[in-house]
Each structure stands twice: as C-alpha cells, then as structure tokens.
Design an enzyme around this catalytic site. Structure first.
Site, PDB file in Angstrom:
ATOM      1  CG  ASP A   1       4.172   2.058  -4.452  1.00 38.36           C
ATOM      2  OD1 ASP A   1       3.244   1.475  -5.030  1.00 38.36           O
ATOM      3  OD2 ASP A   1       5.168   1.481  -3.956  1.00 38.36           O
TER       4      ASP A   1
ATOM      5  CG  ASP B   1      -2.591  -2.058  -9.167  1.00 41.60           C
ATOM      6  OD1 ASP B   1      -3.721  -1.655  -9.506  1.00 41.60           O
ATOM      7  OD2 ASP B   1      -2.035  -1.713  -8.112  1.00 41.60           O
TER       8      ASP B   1
ATOM      9  CG  HIS C   1      -1.635  -0.130   2.682  1.00 42.76           C
ATOM     10  ND1 HIS C   1      -1.552   0.053   1.327  1.00 42.76           N
ATOM     11  CD2 HIS C   1      -1.229  -1.398   2.931  1.00 42.76           C
ATOM     12  CE1 HIS C   1      -1.114  -1.063   0.766  1.00 42.76           C
ATOM     13  NE2 HIS C   1      -0.908  -1.948   1.716  1.00 42.76           N
TER      14      HIS C   1
END
Length: 1607
Positions: free
Chosen positions: A606, A728, A609
């Site tokens: 999750d 999402d 980045h």
C-alpha cells in the site's frame, strides 16, 4: 504507581511479537528446511536424471565499463521451476576485467539472502577467452550486482550497478478445460473449469486477481460462498485489503492493531490475534477452490487511534522529534481554533458560495499572519547587534579566516556569508522562533574584518545589524511565499470539500469539523503531557512529489505549506534510515510483516511510492525469509517509468498495477493493451532464433556437464497486473458506460499478463464503494440472475486467460479501428489461437454497431465460440439497505458470426464480419488455427544446417556468408547482386551476414514493423534469392549445392505452409540457423587461438573470410581464376583494384597465419613471388597480367610474411625450397603473360629472398613499363622513374623522389584547380622508417637461418668505395643496428642533438623517431614529422631501438596519434595536419583538394595493431609491465630472473580496443574500416571494412594470447 508498559491499555509486549499471545498460532518460521540457494547448488551437484531437459542459460552481457547498458539495468527472470543459470558475461580485456571481481547479494554460497551480504567471484585474467560468471538460480527475490575492478592509477572502481528480479514459484490447483475440445461449447459449472486434485505451476501472467473487502463479506463462516463465486468466475487469487483490526474511521487501511485481525470477521471476540482462523479459511480457499491469497501491507502509517502510539510517540513525526514541524503544528492548531470561533467572529460557518469562501479566507489570512511565523525563518537583528557588541567589548573575537571581506559593502558581505552556508546556525531549520543566529564571536570577527574604518563596538554592531537586515530579506520573502502557498492550499481545499459539485460537501465548520482536515493527530494521554511530543503528523500524499523524498523531513515544508492531501485517520510512521534509528518501530512492523508472510501468498504494498526504500527492502527481505516465493505487487504513482523501475528493482516488486480506465479513448486503450498485455508480437523471432546450444559445466565446479540452451537477456519493463477496475476507482458507469464492462473485461482477460478486477465490476456496481462509510454486505449473485452482470462470460474469459498462459499463448496482436479493438492470442509452437472482437463503449447511450472492416485471417481457419452483449434497462442505483448489488442487466447471446472462406492472390483466408446487431460493449470470441499447420516446420528449419556447410572450405563460406555487391555481380556475370529491401536499401553483403545485420535487431526486439518484415510479408522474393544465388554458382563452387538445397527445401516449405504474416519469423529462423552453422564452420577451420577465443577474436577472424574469395576479374593466376585477398570492401573488390601486394602482405599474418589458414597464405606468397621483377613485387597485381611495380615497401612486407610463415606454419621452413615459375624473365624484360618467355624460368623462394636483397644492395633503377597516362593519368613523367640504392655508410636503403610515393602513404595529387595534379601528398622519399625496420628484420632472420645451415646464401655482393665485396647478412644487419638510433631518434633534450644526425631547426616535436631519413631537397622537414610508422619498425625489429627511447615515443604516440579506431597519420601539431578526408573536394585549397590529405591526419585502422604490438614489447621490457611479478626462466644460457607483469600492460592496451570491439559488433560490414576522419568520425570515402585493419588487430591479440600461453 502507574501500570507497567505491558499492562497499559493497548500496550504490546515486544517479547511476544514473533509469536502471538496464548492460544495463538506458532511463531512464523521459514516454509522450507533448506535455503533455496542451497537447493540450487545441490541440483547442479547431483547427477542428471533420465528425461531431464536442457538447462536454460540466460546470458546478461555487460559493457566495457563493467555495468549493464541502460536498457539492461533491470532484468526480470522467470520462476525457477527447475534451477537455471544467469550468466553474466564481459568481454575479455575490457577495462572492467582488470583484476575484476563480480559482487552480488545473490547468495552464491548457498546461504540465506542478506541485502547487505555480498559474495564475490574473481574474473579470470584471460585476454583471449570469454569471461563468464554463471549464477545457479533456484530462488525468487530482488538482487543487485556490479563489477569492481582496477581503474586508472590502480584505484578500485565500481561499475554501474545492475539489478535482476526473479519471479516467485506460485502453485495452484489445476483446473479442467472450460471448453468442450470437439464442439468448443462452454462447459457448464461442474464439467468445465473443475478444480483438480494436483497442483500446477502458475506463472505470474496466469494470475486473475479479484479484490474483496472483508467487512463486506461478512464473518469467516460466510466466506465460502464468496470463494465459490470467485472460483466460479474464473479467478485464481483473492486480494484482501487489510484484515487487521481497523481504527475509528473503519477504513481497512487505517490499522489500529497490526498484530490482531478484525474481530468482526469472527462474529465477535476471538482468542489471541485470530491468525489461526484466518490461515484456516485461506487454506480452504487454496485447497478447495484453487484461490491464492494476497493482502495489503501497510507500512507508512497506522490508525490515528492505535493505542501503542501513546506509549511510543517516537513512532510518529512530532514537533519534538522533527522540530521543523513546529510552525506547521502551530498553523494546524490555529486552523482548529479559528474553525471554532467563526460564529463568534460573525463569519459564515457554512460555505455556500464563493463570497463566503472569500470572507472566511480573508479572516483566516489575518489569523495566520498574526502567528508571526516569520520568526522561525529570520535572524533577530536586535539580538545580533547586542551579542556582537558584547563580544567586541569583551575582546573575545574569533578572527575571520574566510574569503576576503575587507572594505566590502554590507550587501557584498552578506553575499559572502550566504555562500559560506555553515556560518548561520539554524538556517532553514524552522526549529524555533529566532532559532536562526550567528556565533557572536565569529560574527564579531567578520564585522571587524569587513569594516576596517570602524573601531567603536557600537558602530561595528550597527554595521553588523545592516548585514543581518540584508540577510533577512530573502528569508522574509521565503516566509511570505510559504504563507501565501499555505493560504491558497487551504482555500482550494475548502472549495473542494464544501463547494465543489463532486466534493464531499462537508457542511458546517466547527472545531470537530474544522476548516480543513487537521494535519496532526493529538494523542496526549493527559492535560499535562507535552503537546509537542504527542502531536503526530498525519500521512497523506502530494501531487507530483519526489517519491524518494520523505515529505515529513526537510527540505520539504509540505506540512507548513499545507501541500499534503492528508488522511486524517492515519499517522505517518517515522522509521529513520535504519533499525537503530527507531528500534521499537522497526521490530514491531517487521513482526507484523513476517506474520503476514506466513499467512498469505502475496503482498500488495500500500502507498508504495511513499514507502521509504530502506523500510520496504528491510520488510520484504524479512518476509521472503519466511516465504521465499512471496508474490509482491504494488501500485505506483510516481509518474515516471524510470522512477517506477527504482522501486521495482529495489523492492523486488513482481507486478505493477496498471488500470484499463486510464485509457481515455479506444486508441489510447489499445496502446495500454499493447504495452502491458501483448506479450510478444505474433511471429516473434527471439525464442526460435536467438538460442544456442552448448555443454554446461557445473557452476559450482562439482557435478556433471549438462546440456544447455543459451539465450541473450534483454532489459525488462515492470511486469503488469492489468486491472479492468481497481477498488479505489470510479465504476464503468461513471468513467465510460456500464456496457463497457463487458468489452473491457474481455480485453483484459485476453492480455498476456496478470489481470485483476474488483468485486462489483462483474456485477455492474454503479458507483465506487466508500471503504470507510459503506456498511452493507456483498450480494453473492453467482453466474446467473439479474444482478450478476457479466459474470457468466467473465467465467469463460478468466478460464481462457489461465489456459492461454499455461499453454504458452504468449504471442499477440492488437488492432484498433474506430471503437473496435481486436486482440488475437497465438501459441507460437502450435499456431493455435483465440481471438476476441470487442466493441468498446466509451460513451453512454448509443446502441449503434459502429464500423469495422471485415477481419481477414490469412491461411487461418476460425471457429466461433461465443458472443455476448449486455442489456441494461435502467441506470438507477439499486435500492437495498442490506446488500451491495449491481445494475439489473441481461447478458444477450450473439448468434454465431459469419465466417466466410475466401481467397486472393496472397492465398486463402477467413473473413469475419461483425453482425449488424453488435452494440457497444459487445464481444465475440473465436478459436483460430493456421491451415494445414506444419507442426514440424520449426524443427525442420533448424535441423541439418551444420551438415549442409561442414564440408565447405573458406572460399565457399565467403560466398555463403559475404560477397559485396560488386563481387557478386562479377562472379555471376551480373545476374545477382546485393539484395535491395524496399524502404530500407541494399544489404551490404549478398550472403548471410548481409541479412543478419537487420535481422539481429529485428530478432532481438521482435521488431516486426521493420521494412524487411514488411517486404517478406508482401512476397517470397527474398526466400527465392537466398538459395538461387548459391545454386547459380555451383559450377564454380560445387560444394555449395548441398547448402543451396538445404535452403531451398526450407524456403519452399515455408512458402507453401505458412501465412504471409509468419514469413518473417521463418525467414529469420532459416537465416539465423544457417548463419550460426556457417560461422561455426569457419571457426572450426581456424587455429586454437580463434576457436577458443572470445567474440572479438572470432569477429576479426571472420574478416579473413570476408576478404578472401573468388571473383572472375581478379586472380592470383593469369590463366585460371583463383581466390584472392581483397584489400577492402566495397571499393577494392574486383579487377586491378582488388589485390595489392602491400595490402596482401600487411594483412597476411593476421588474416591467414594467426587463424591457421596456412594454405592460402602460402598461395599468396608463391603467387607474388612469381612476379618478382627489378627486385620488387607489384603493388597492383592485376591478375598477374599487367602488374605495376611502383611500390618500394611491398617486397619487404612479402619477406616479412615469408619469415612469419616459416616461423608459424607447420613445416614452414620447407617453403624456402618451394620452386616457382617466374612471370618475367630474370633480366626484367616485360613480356605478356601468355608470351613463351613468361614462366619459362624458375626460382626457389630462398632465391627470391636473395634476389630482393641483392638487387637492393646493388641498386635499382628503371622506368615503369608503359609509363604515361595509360598507366597513371595523374602522375607526372618524372614520377614513373623508380630508383632505390643502399647507403653503405648506414646500411639503409633509400629511394623515391618528390614526384612519386612508393610507400603505403601513396596519395597522388589530382586537382588541376588547386595545382596539385601529379604532386604526391606524402612522397616519403629517402629511407622510410618502416622499410628500414623490415629490412633489418629480414637480415636478422636470414642470418639466423645461415647460422643454422638452413639458407643457401651468406650475403650480398656490393660495390663499396669502388670495390666489389661480399657483405654478409650479419654485417649489413650490424651496420643498420649501429646507425638506426643515431639517424632516426630525436632526443628529448636539445643538448643531446650533437649525438644524433639531425637539423635542430627542423625539429617540431622531441622524444620521437623520424618518419623518414633523407627526404629530398626542399622538403627535408618531412624527416621530422611525427607519424604512425615507427611502431612498425619497433615491432618487426625491436632490437634497433633503445628501449627507453622507444617506450617514450610510443607513450607520446598514445597521447598524440592514437585515435578511437586507429592512428592519426600525422601529428595534430604539424602545420600540414588536415584530419578530414574528402576525395570529392574540388576546392582550390591545395592541402585537401581531391583528398590530397589522405595521409595527413585522417585516422587509419591498420597502424593501431603495430602500435599495440610495439607497446606491448617495450612496456614489458622497460615499462610498468616489467616491474611486478618475478619468475624464473630457463634459457640456452642458463637460469635467469625475469621481471614482468604482462597483465598490467595487456589491460592497458586492451582498453584501447573498446571502440573497435563495439564497431565490429554493430557495423553492417562487420569489419574495421580503412580510415576514419577526425576523432573517429565516419569517412564516406573509406572502405567500410579493410583487410589490414582487422589483420593487425589479430596480430596483436595473437601476441597477447601467445604471451599468456608462455606464462
């Protein structure tokens, strides 16, 4: 007394982290008893079992600098179902091979992987053989490597780091087929896609992942229904967003307790953590339903109400541990307080329109500015003045030692201080108000040094105050910019959350619902607790942020500038850089990750980045200890593919999430499909063509030799996990249309990559579900019913996806036309395929069929499988308080499409016409199969190639492999020439090498869009050409018949059995197999130096075959056409221009002798010996019919080659007694070749040698036969006069005049306009240095023969001082020896000039050897030109040179003359230096017109080899190569000590060949050019490959090889 830490509410006992509390499952332990690396070593150490296939070897070729090219920096390798080899190879002799060590954190020693634990292997120090490191691969993971080597000045140098990731081995219960094999009907549940008992390997491309949110699935006892549905729809893995206990927001990603599962899954409370029960239910999913498990790992944050935060506030970022957050915290607090005071201030609490927003923001700005946050930025002027004044009065001043500041202005002093950035304490730290300051003693020193006219402390303090005011100006500006940015961000956020139509409309502003989301979570356990300790920064994200920069740390001011789009329910975790920075947090989160690795098959990282790389690598390394074959995927939002690669290679991410709905129109979506899901293009070549077979020794040194298949590795892009929709993102209804779900789902399923979806996509959920607020449960709608959406078809699609991956349907084709996308998948061995036609539905409301041309499938039959469209009567949201449901819909079957059988000039084809009723969203699926598929075709194309060429000699192989256009036309009477590819141009060779140049690129990168591939698809002309050109030459080359037949059989079979779109693959296969066989046939006929040598040696050896062939217009015999050596291609190929005496004998040693082709070497020696006339051999042979005798150096090159042949060839001495017939009578009478006097006299080779020496001793003088314009239209009459004499004072032979040019620097002026016609560019009359060296070499050798009784003569008769006398070879040799240094060396010190024969006035450069001695009147300066010829003499007659002088001159040549691909022909400091050759130049510039500067600076290839050989000799004698290692050598005179370090010298010299290696690898001519222009730039007048350029490099490499053999 307070409770102990472990007794406090929510506290966690570290000692229990590895396991769990009483009643929980056992602590996580590794799932395998041995390390995977140990298993790999064991495999290669044991005996080969019956039936085991060959080992796969993936070769990764590094560059000369020891690192991978940019394209190869990241390599993805397949799972190690069976251990295989990763071979890292580097060219021998390249810079990185010098004392090189291969280092990697891959556990070569079989131990457990450690990211910072490196093993190493020393590179072999062999300059002639390939350098290879074989890594036995048996485990998944992410690894790095590099080469460390000895760079310049002995400094250890680290090459570029490379990375390789190995996919995990996943196993899944196998499934039965989804289609009936005979009827292709979809088998119903229970008959099709039934989970079987055995497990099968599951490649990553076979994953079909479905995201399911646990809180909408109900308690665990209800999950089997969801498993059944997911399995029934064809999924192979379930992705579970975090299952841990959730925080107060109820978001799965806001984890309250990482060590405990959500109690709601268990229908209430559960003993311990619940891990046992979760593992039990996941085992059911895996064993009974064939579903693997994937979960999110959340490393960046924890829930804002995690109880352990109170005990460990250091786990978050607070103003106390991250001081620069203090002003951000003050601003955040002010926002909350301001939000609670709106009503009291008469400000609107509900933002209804822009005016309200403006009113609130104006008031808020005043509040912000009232905080005086500028005090965190600037220096307190008053304090600075007082403190400096006090120091000045006390006298405790630190004298200023920095840059001069005396009498500078205040502005200048301030700028100097800014540049000395360490002077200002607290600068840019924002840690406290007025925390920016100076050390007053240092400040006092600055001000005293600057303002020397001031003496009073008060005056100096005032001056310092002015400096500080100036320093503060940009600091105030910084504060103002940050304040403005923060206010703007607050304003924009308010507008989005409270005004925008698509925003959340948050309603009234209050303390509980503040203006904007708070950036800090306040967790103080009591009123007295320090808020700076217990106020922790919330996590979030920032637009376009640098993912490698932690935005909670300086230099980021994201929290102060309010740039973070914050998640108020998540506290950002503060790890630091290493575990010791925050031990409790690292240990706690590591235990969390290890527990997950024990439970789940894979991780989704999750917020990857924003995960610090050092944290991610540590955690995943720990997880892989528990589960070595852990699957890891992630979604990155870096916006930069290069940055994506950083995360992929470091973390070992196996798949990156890609989203179909990022395609904004059909064209863009087809691009996404092509990039992420194509696999390889249909008809790809790499798998069939770019593999070689070999025998593989065990990489451990113990174990059997195994059969291996080697393929070259290409760089990789991150593997894709292509979602139709992620959990999402907005639904198809919002993004495109609800109908688009069917077409998008089909296209994703047909992609050759991992695929993903979310529960609800198949069911047509109309809206994105809110992970926080949504409380309803999933409806289990199965495969039928009004709310199951596209599930019934998705079942087929997902199962076909799995079957296609398992069966290797790796090739694909994507075609987009209007709103249609067609995706075709093909199995490359069987050529069976599946094709989907999808009518995308990017726009709502239309039912139009749209337009697509009929789909034509060449030589392919198609069978209809299914077709469907989706009917959705209403888009109104389903109204159900308990269950999540999709839009009511109906899947409508589409009747079998029309498949017509047609034929045209290109052959038969199937034509699919889309039905009239095919609304947007519709799909059709077909099975395809090539007609009359020849299952053995690929094997047939590969077999027998070597047998067809193994009996060919090297001349036959010249035809097979090479032949330039002019050569081919000459040999075939113009019938055949080089093949011309439309839109690409002519191949440089007619043979296989010509085709291989474009094919190397096409095959490696499967570039089927190349013009060659288009041409092959258009027709079969190339197939016919490759065998017909050989068949036409069987009369002169009868051995070619077998290979021509081999080619024809394969070409005909391909033409008759494959569709045109597959022709490029099979053409490439035929050519590449033939090429490999022919190249092997060449190498096998060569010396051990070549057969065991590296690729550069073998490439150079192939130039011998390039240059030596049979053409009708040039021969070594005037009557019979014989093979001859060309000087260069393409200019010197046929007729009189092909075979040059000088070029032949400069080339002969390297191309023939070092490669072991002694027979052809001998033929050329004998042929030219027959032509001896005037004591010379011809420069232009012209088939021995009309040879031209204008070359002074050619006979000496021939004699050097005779010496080399005698020395190197088996029974070489017998050559001297060979008898040849003389082309001309011995009295030098010119006679035609067919005159009876021709060939009427004989000589032995020994007599030929003697005649050359005798004629030079007595002098040579003649005028060329047929002198005049018919012989040479450029030369003046005087130029035809040839005169050579020996100076018996020095022993030197001198000759030539200013009108001719008798050495290799033979450019004759041609320009009437510039007045240079008939004027040589470089006459070199006198005694050229290389001729003296060659003469001395010959004399030394024949004298040695005389002493051994092997030569029938003792010397030459000469007239010296008017007397006839016999001069022995030794006397002549000694005479030259005595005079060479004196006459040729130019000393470094002018004071030594008197010791040498020179004119100091003409010296341009010192420490050199003259190029000539005795240049004629008017150009005496030519003696002193620094050129590349002296290394020739230093190589063949090193005894002439004083060793230190020679090495000094060679080092100077290295600096001044050496160029990228050769040697400059003239010193750049010389006034005549003109480095760019252009023979077409028609200017009036005499120095360059018509290319007169041919040898006045352009960089010629062949002298480089002699330079390297000379340097090697003298450096080992007196240079660095002499110094290091000591060994004993037994000689004829006894035992002597030899001090040599050849490695040092050899590495230095091999470094000079890096450019040549690269050139020959990449140039279509596969050779070394004749010359280049300045700094290696291309010269269009140069031969692209020249015989002597490659030859002399082989000479050097053979010297190095022999040196190592002797060692």
């Amino acid at each position: 007394m307070s409770k102990s830490l472990s007794q406090r509410p929510g506290a966690i006992d570290i000692s229990n982290l590895k396991g769990n509390r009483s009643g929980s499952s056992s602590p996580p332990t590794p799932l395998t008893p041995k390390t995977p690396a140990e298993e790999g070593l064991d495999f290669f150490g044991r005996a080969v079992k019956p039936g085991e296939g060959p080992i796969r070897v993936y070769e990764l070729r590094l560059g000369a600098d020891g690192g991978p090219s940019k394209d190869l920096q990241y390599v993805r390798l397949p799972p190690a179902y069976t251990p295989y080899i990763l071979r890292v190879s580097i060219e021998a002799g390249t810079p990185a091979s010098k004392n090189g060590v291969f280092k990697t954190n891959f556990p070569l020693d079989g131990k457990t992987f450690g990211r910072d634990r490196f093993t190493e292997k020393k590179l072999p120090q062999d300059f002639s053989k390939p350098i290879q490191i074989d890594l036995p691969i048996a485990q998944a993971g992410a690894y790095k490597y590099w080469i460390e080597y000895e760079g310049t000045s002995g400094v250890r140098t680290k090459g570029h780091t490379g990375y390789f990731n190995i996919d995990p081995v996943l196993k899944l219960k196998s499934r039965s087929p989804i289609l009936d094999p005979s009827s292709l009907e979809v088998l119903p549940p229970g008959k099709g896609a039934v989970v079987q008992g055995e497990y099968a390997d599951l490649p990553l491309d076979g994953l079909s992942i479905l995201t399911v949110v646990s809180k909408w699935m109900g308690p665990l006892e209800e999950w089997k229904a969801h498993f059944d549905e997911a399995k029934g729809r064809g999924y192979t893995m379930l992705h579970y967003p975090p299952l841990q206990e959730r925080g107060e927001s109820d978001s799965p990603y806001s984890i309250r307790n990482q060590m405990k599962y959500d109690p709601g899954m268990f229908g209430g409370s559960v003993d311990g953590t619940g891990r046992h029960k979760v593992e039990d239910i996941l085992k059911v999913a895996r064993d009974e339903y064939g579903l693997l498990s994937l979960t999110d790992v959340v490393l960046n944050h924890t829930a804002n109400d995690s109880p352990w935060l109170v005990e460990h506030p250091e786990a978050g970022f607070s103003p106390a541990n991250t001081p620069h957050l203090t002003p951000a915290y003050e601003l955040d607090t002010a926002i909350i307080e301001f939000s609670s005071s709106l009503a009291a201030k008469g400000l609107p609490t509900t933002i209804r329109h822009d005016d309200d927003l403006t009113t609130v923001i104006d008031a808020f700005e005043k509040t912000v500015r009232g905080l005086n946050l500028w005090q965190y930025y600037v220096i307190d002027v008053a304090r600075e003045k007082d403190s400096v004044g006090a120091v000045l009065k006390s006298g405790k001043v630190t004298p200023w030692t920095g840059p001069d500041v005396s009498n500078k202005s205040a502005v200048e002093v301030a700028q100097i201080i800014r540049n000395q950035n360490t002077l200002i304490q607290g600068f840019g730290q924002l840690a406290s108000r007025f925390g920016v300051k100076f050390d007053p003693e240092v400040a006092a020193g600055i001000v005293k040094a600057a303002f020397t006219t001031l003496t009073e402390p008060d005056a100096l303090s005032e001056a310092w105050g002015k400096v500080v005011d100036i320093l503060n100006v940009p600091l105030y500006e910084e504060w103002e910019a940050d304040t403005r940015t923060a206010i703007d961000h607050v304003k924009n956020r308010i507008k989005y959350t409270r005004l925008d139509e698509h925003g959340p409309k948050l309603g009234a502003i209050s303390k509980e619902n503040p203006l904007v989301e708070p950036f800090f979570t306040r967790i103080a356990p009591n009123a007295s607790a320090d808020p700076l300790v217990y106020s922790l920064a919330n996590n979030g994200w920032i637009w376009a942020a640098d993912p490698l920069q932690n935005f909670a740390l300086l230099p980021s001011k994201a929290y102060l500038r309010r740039e973070v789009i914050v998640w108020g329910d998540c506290v950002k975790l503060r790890y630091g850089k290493k575990p010791s920075d925050n031990p409790w947090l690292w240990q706690y989160m590591t235990s969390y990750v290890e527990a997950l690795a024990h439970t789940f098959d894979g991780f989704r990282i999750d917020n990857c980045h924003s995960t610090p790389l050092e944290v991610g690598t540590h955690m995943l390394d720990a997880a892989r200890v528990i589960r070595p074959d852990l699957y890891v995927c992630a979604e990155l939002f870096t916006g930069d593919e290069n940055m994506d690669l950083v995360f992929v290679r470091e973390l070992g991410i196996n798949s990156l999430v890609r989203e179909s709905y990022n395609g904004w129109d059909p064209k863009e979506y087809s691009r996404l499909l092509y990039r992420n899901g194509l696999g390889k293009p249909i008809g790809s070549m790499d798998g069939a063509c770019l593999v070689t077979k070999e025998e593989l020794p065990s990489p451990t040194g113990k174990g059997p030799v195994r059969q291996a298949v080697v393929s070259q590795v290409n760089g990789s892009m991150p593997h894709a996990l292509l979602y139709d929709l992620t959990h999402d993102n907005e639904s198809p209804l919002d993004k495109r249309s609800a109908e688009d779900a069917l077409s998008t789902g089909a296209l994703v399923a047909f992609s050759y990559c991992a695929t993903g979806s979310v529960k609800g996509f198949d069911d047509l959920y109309p809206k994105l579900l809110n992970l926080v607020k949504e409380k309803r449960k999933y409806e289990v709608s199965g495969l039928g019913g009004g709310t199951s959406g596209i599930a019934r078809v998705k079942r087929v699609l997902n199962e076909l996806h799995l079957e296609m991956v398992l069966d290797g349907f790796e090739e694909g084709h994507v075609h987009q036309e209007n709103d249609y996308i067609v995706l075709h998948r093909v199995q490359p061995q069987t050529l069976k395929g599946y094709l989907v036609v999808a009518h995308t539905a990017f726009h709502k409301g239309t039912k139009d069929r749209g337009y697509i041309n009929p789909i034509q499938l060449r030589r392919t039959r198609a069978k209809y499988i299914l077709g469907a469209s989706i009917e959705i009567p209403s888009y109104e949201l389903p109204n159900d308080d308990q269950y999540l449901k999709g839009l009511p819909s109906k899947l409508v079957d589409i009747a079998a499409a029309s498949i017509a059988r047609k034929s045209d000039d290109s052959g038969p084809f199937s034509e699919i016409v889309v039905p009239e009723n095919f609304p947007p969203g519709s799909i059709m699926i077909f099975e395809t199969q090539i007609e009359d598929f020849d299952a053995d075709l690929e094997a047939f194309c590969k077999e027998g190639a070597y047998d067809s060429v193994k009996d060919l000699n090297l001349v036959d192989l010249n035809v097979v492999l090479h032949r330039a256009d002019v050569e081919e036309r000459d040999a075939t009477n113009g019938v055949y020439g080089a093949y011309d590819i439309p839109n690409s141009g002519k191949l440089v060779y007619c043979g296989l090498e010509g085709w291989m140049h474009p094919l190397r690129h096409v095959m490696r990168y499967n570039d089927l869009g190349h013009p060659l591939c288009g041409h092959l698809r258009d027709g079969s002309w190339a197939f016919d050409y490759i065998h017909q050109r050989l068949s036409s030459q069987v009369g002169t080359h009868p051995n070619l018949a077998k290979h021509a037949q081999w080619l024809q059989e394969r070409c005909d079979r391909v033409k008759n059995s494959v569709p045109n779109f597959l022709r490029p693959k099979y053409f490439a296969l035929i050519i590449s197999e033939a090429y490999k066989a022919a190249r092997l046939a060449v190498v096998e006929q060569c010396s051990d130096f070549v057969t065991s040598g590296h690729s550069f040696i073998q490439d150079l050896a192939l130039t011998a075959v390039q240059m030596h062939g049979l053409v009708k217009s040039a021969s070594l015999d005037p009557e019979v056409v014989t093979p001859s050596l060309a000087a260069g291609l393409p200019h010197f190929t046929t007729g009189w221009a092909r075979c040059w005496g000088r070029d032949v004998f400069i080339s002969l040693r390297g191309l023939f002798l070092t490669t072991g082709n002694f027979e052809d070497a001998k033929r050329h020696i004998l042929a030219f010996s027959t032509t001896l006339k005037h004591g010379l051999i011809p420069n232009l042979l012209d088939s021995v019919r009309a040879p031209r005798y204008n070359s002074r150096d050619s006979p000496w090159w021939m004699l050097q080659n005779i010496q080399d042949y005698v020395t190197m060839a088996p029974d070489g001495l017998s050559l001297l007694s060979e008898t040849i017939k003389r082309r001309f009578p011995k009295d030098d009478t010119w006679v035609p070749w067919n005159d009876p006097r021709a060939y009427s006299e004989t000589s032995t080779i020994a007599e030929i040698i003697q005649e050359v020496l005798q004629r030079h001793a007595e002098g040579i003088k003649f005028r060329e036969y047929n002198a005049g314009p018919n012989l040479d239209m450029q030369m003046k009459p005087e130029g035809f006069d040839i005169e050579i004499h020996t100076d018996w004072e020095t022993g030197f032979t001198l000759g030539g005049n200013k009108h001719n040019c008798g050495t290799w620097m033979d450019k004759m002026g041609e320009s009437q306009k510039a007045g240079t016609k008939g004027t040589p560019g470089t006459p070199r009359d006198g005694a050229p240095v290389e001729i003296i060296g060659l003469l001395k070499s010959t004399l030394r050798w024949v004298n040695e023969l005389v002493e051994r009784g092997k030569f029938p003569f003792k010397g030459v008769a000469a007239k010296i001082g008017g007397e006839e006398k016999l001069v022995t070879y030794k006397e002549w040799s000694d005479l030259i020896q005595a005079n060479f240094e004196k006459y040729f060396y130019v000393p470094l010190d002018p004071a030594d000039d008197s010791k040498y024969k020179l004119d100091s006035r003409l010296v341009n450069r010192r420490g050199i050897y003259k190029d000539v001695y005795g240049s004629g009147a008017g150009h005496e300066w030519a003696d002193y030109q620094f050129r590349c010829n002296f290394p020739i003499a230093a190589t063949v007659a090193p005894e002439l040179f004083q060793p230190e002088h020679a090495l000094g001159a060679l080092k100077l040549a290295d600096q001044v003359l050496r160029a990228p691909l050769g040697m400059r022909t003239l010193d750049p400091s010389d006034m005549q230096y003109r480095p760019n050759y252009d023979n077409s130049n028609d200017s009036d510039d005499a120095s360059i017109a018509k290319g007169l500067n041919y040898h006045q600076g352009p960089e010629w290839g062949w002298p480089l080899g002699y330079f390297l050989r000379a340097y090697l000799h003298f450096d080992l004698l007196v240079g660095e190569g002499k110094q290091v290692s000591t060994h004993f050598s037994l000689t004829d005179t006894g035992l002597i000590i030899v001090n040599q370090n050849p490695q040092e010298t050899l590495h230095h010299l091999h470094t000079m060949l890096v450019t040549s290696r690269k050139y020959i690898q990449n140039d279509p001519w596969k050779g070394i050019p004749e010359l280049t222009n300045e700094n290696g730039n291309y010269c269009h007048d140069s031969c692209r490959t020249q015989a002597w350029s490659g030859s002399t490099l082989l000479d050097f490499l053979e010297d190095a090889h022999s040196l190592q053999d002797r060692k």
